[in-house]
Design an enzyme around this catalytic site. Sequence first.
Site, PDB file in Angstrom:
ATOM      1  N   HIS A  17       0.912  -1.202  -0.181  1.00  0.00           N
ATOM      2  CA  HIS A  17       0.138  -0.120   0.051  1.00  0.00           C
ATOM      3  C   HIS A  17       0.973   1.151  -0.206  1.00  0.00           C
ATOM      4  O   HIS A  17       0.677   2.234  -0.589  1.00  0.00           O
ATOM      5  CB  HIS A  17      -0.900   0.069   1.155  1.00  0.00           C
ATOM      6  CG  HIS A  17      -2.020  -0.961   1.367  1.00  0.00           C
ATOM      7  ND1 HIS A  17      -1.948  -1.960   2.326  1.00  0.00           N
ATOM      8  CD2 HIS A  17      -2.814  -1.355   0.497  1.00  0.00           C
ATOM      9  CE1 HIS A  17      -3.169  -2.693   2.171  1.00  0.00           C
ATOM     10  NE2 HIS A  17      -3.671  -2.334   1.045  1.00  0.00           N
ATOM     11  N   LYS A  41     -16.809  -7.405   5.547  1.00  0.00           N
ATOM     12  CA  LYS A  41     -15.709  -8.299   5.427  1.00  0.00           C
ATOM     13  C   LYS A  41     -14.769  -8.517   6.864  1.00  0.00           C
ATOM     14  O   LYS A  41     -13.878  -9.134   6.823  1.00  0.00           O
ATOM     15  CB  LYS A  41     -14.439  -7.336   4.864  1.00  0.00           C
ATOM     16  CG  LYS A  41     -14.332  -7.566   3.289  1.00  0.00           C
ATOM     17  CD  LYS A  41     -13.326  -7.048   2.503  1.00  0.00           C
ATOM     18  CE  LYS A  41     -13.092  -7.182   1.220  1.00  0.00           C
ATOM     19  NZ  LYS A  41     -12.050  -6.356   0.536  1.00  0.00           N
ATOM     20  N   ARG A  90      -1.669  -5.988  -8.864  1.00  0.00           N
ATOM     21  CA  ARG A  90      -0.542  -6.910  -8.276  1.00  0.00           C
ATOM     22  C   ARG A  90      -0.278  -7.990  -9.420  1.00  0.00           C
ATOM     23  O   ARG A  90       0.897  -8.353  -9.824  1.00  0.00           O
ATOM     24  CB  ARG A  90      -0.599  -7.632  -6.794  1.00  0.00           C
ATOM     25  CG  ARG A  90      -0.621  -6.418  -5.871  1.00  0.00           C
ATOM     26  CD  ARG A  90      -0.958  -7.340  -4.663  1.00  0.00           C
ATOM     27  NE  ARG A  90      -2.677  -7.211  -4.756  1.00  0.00           N
ATOM     28  CZ  ARG A  90      -3.416  -7.272  -3.680  1.00  0.00           C
ATOM     29  NH1 ARG A  90      -2.973  -7.891  -2.614  1.00  0.00           N
ATOM     30  NH2 ARG A  90      -4.651  -7.456  -3.678  1.00  0.00           N
ATOM     31  N   SER A 128      -2.451  -7.908   2.475  1.00  0.00           N
ATOM     32  CA  SER A 128      -3.086  -7.838   3.905  1.00  0.00           C
ATOM     33  C   SER A 128      -3.639  -9.168   4.550  1.00  0.00           C
ATOM     34  O   SER A 128      -3.169  -9.670   5.695  1.00  0.00           O
ATOM     35  CB  SER A 128      -4.127  -6.878   4.374  1.00  0.00           C
ATOM     36  OG  SER A 128      -3.751  -5.530   3.808  1.00  0.00           O
TER      37      SER A 128
HETATM   38  P1  ADP Z   1      -9.735  -3.797  -0.792  1.00  0.00           P
HETATM   39  O1  ADP Z   1     -10.489  -4.564   0.161  1.00  0.00           O
HETATM   40  O2  ADP Z   1     -10.466  -2.648  -1.331  1.00  0.00           O
HETATM   41  O3  ADP Z   1      -9.292  -4.655  -1.778  1.00  0.00           O
HETATM   42  P2  ADP Z   1      -7.010  -3.560   0.255  1.00  0.00           P
HETATM   43  O4  ADP Z   1      -6.706  -2.738   1.481  1.00  0.00           O
HETATM   44  O5  ADP Z   1      -7.020  -5.236   0.322  1.00  0.00           O
HETATM   45  O6  ADP Z   1      -8.620  -3.265   0.002  1.00  0.00           O
HETATM   46  O7  ADP Z   1      -6.542  -3.016  -0.982  1.00  0.00           O
HETATM   47  C1  ADP Z   1      -6.518  -1.613  -1.369  1.00  0.00           C
HETATM   48  C2  ADP Z   1      -5.825  -1.459  -2.718  1.00  0.00           C
HETATM   49  O8  ADP Z   1      -4.580  -1.658  -2.576  1.00  0.00           O
HETATM   50  C3  ADP Z   1      -6.300  -2.452  -3.848  1.00  0.00           C
HETATM   51  O9  ADP Z   1      -6.466  -1.795  -4.907  1.00  0.00           O
HETATM   52  C4  ADP Z   1      -5.340  -3.428  -3.723  1.00  0.00           C
HETATM   53  O10 ADP Z   1      -5.280  -3.973  -5.086  1.00  0.00           O
HETATM   54  C5  ADP Z   1      -4.069  -2.732  -3.424  1.00  0.00           C
HETATM   55  N1  ADP Z   1      -2.965  -3.333  -3.007  1.00  0.00           N
HETATM   56  C6  ADP Z   1      -3.146  -4.104  -1.836  1.00  0.00           C
HETATM   57  N2  ADP Z   1      -1.972  -4.772  -1.493  1.00  0.00           N
HETATM   58  C7  ADP Z   1      -1.009  -4.261  -2.517  1.00  0.00           C
HETATM   59  C8  ADP Z   1       0.250  -4.504  -2.917  1.00  0.00           C
HETATM   60  N3  ADP Z   1       1.000  -5.431  -2.267  1.00  0.00           N
HETATM   61  N4  ADP Z   1       0.776  -3.787  -4.045  1.00  0.00           N
HETATM   62  C9  ADP Z   1      -0.140  -3.153  -4.812  1.00  0.00           C
HETATM   63  N5  ADP Z   1      -1.302  -2.866  -4.581  1.00  0.00           N
HETATM   64  C10 ADP Z   1      -1.784  -3.493  -3.264  1.00  0.00           C
END
Ligand code: ADP
Length: 159
Positions: A17, A41, A90, A128
């Site tokens: 992130h 979630k 990703r 995450s």
């Molecule tokens: P959501 O519930 O919206 O998927 P996340 O917190 O998991 O929330 O992810 C938020 C955004 O960050 C999404 O667009 C996800 O693809 C991106 N994201 C999560 N982890 C990574 C990572 N390691 N590298 C790049 N983008 C990421």
Amino acid sequence: MKRAIYPGSFDPVTNGHLDVVERARKLFDEVIVAVAHNDEKQPLFSLKERLNLLQQTVGKIDNVRIAQFDGLLVEFAVQQKANAVIRGLRAVSDFEFEFQMALMNRKLEGNVETIFLMPKEEYTYLSSRLVKEIARLGGDVSKFVPSPVASALGKKFKG
Ligand code: ADP
């Protein structure tokens, strides 16, 4: 003023992130990292905890602001006068859902564009969900998350 929203659950925020935030803030005057309430979630960290961890990690960056939102993302974007939504991509596995969501959001609000940013290769396997799994099983997550997050995970799973 070019403003973008970077929405997500951030349960918890990871180095992936942070990488996306760093890229986005170079393209926009202001980036709003927006934490979704996401009750369905069943997050590990409460909304308040997720906001707190973000505050400790990206909260001090110049043109980055942290917010929370409930309801439709595009409505929040319009309300914040943002014309872009940032999402991280990703792998191909992210694509299908993200593509569907981007097109639906465009249908709902034509003035908000979705922009996909690719993290550094070493973060493409980071999520995450995996970080929580590793921490739950007692593994070391310090390479994957900022240190306040590593301590918070340690406390969650202690005992
Ligand atoms: P959501 O519930 O919206 O998927 P996340 O917190 O998991 O929330 O992810 C938020 C955004 O960050 C999404 O667009 C996800 O693809 C991106 N994201 C999560 N982890 C990574 C990572 N390691 N590298 C790049 N983008 C990421």
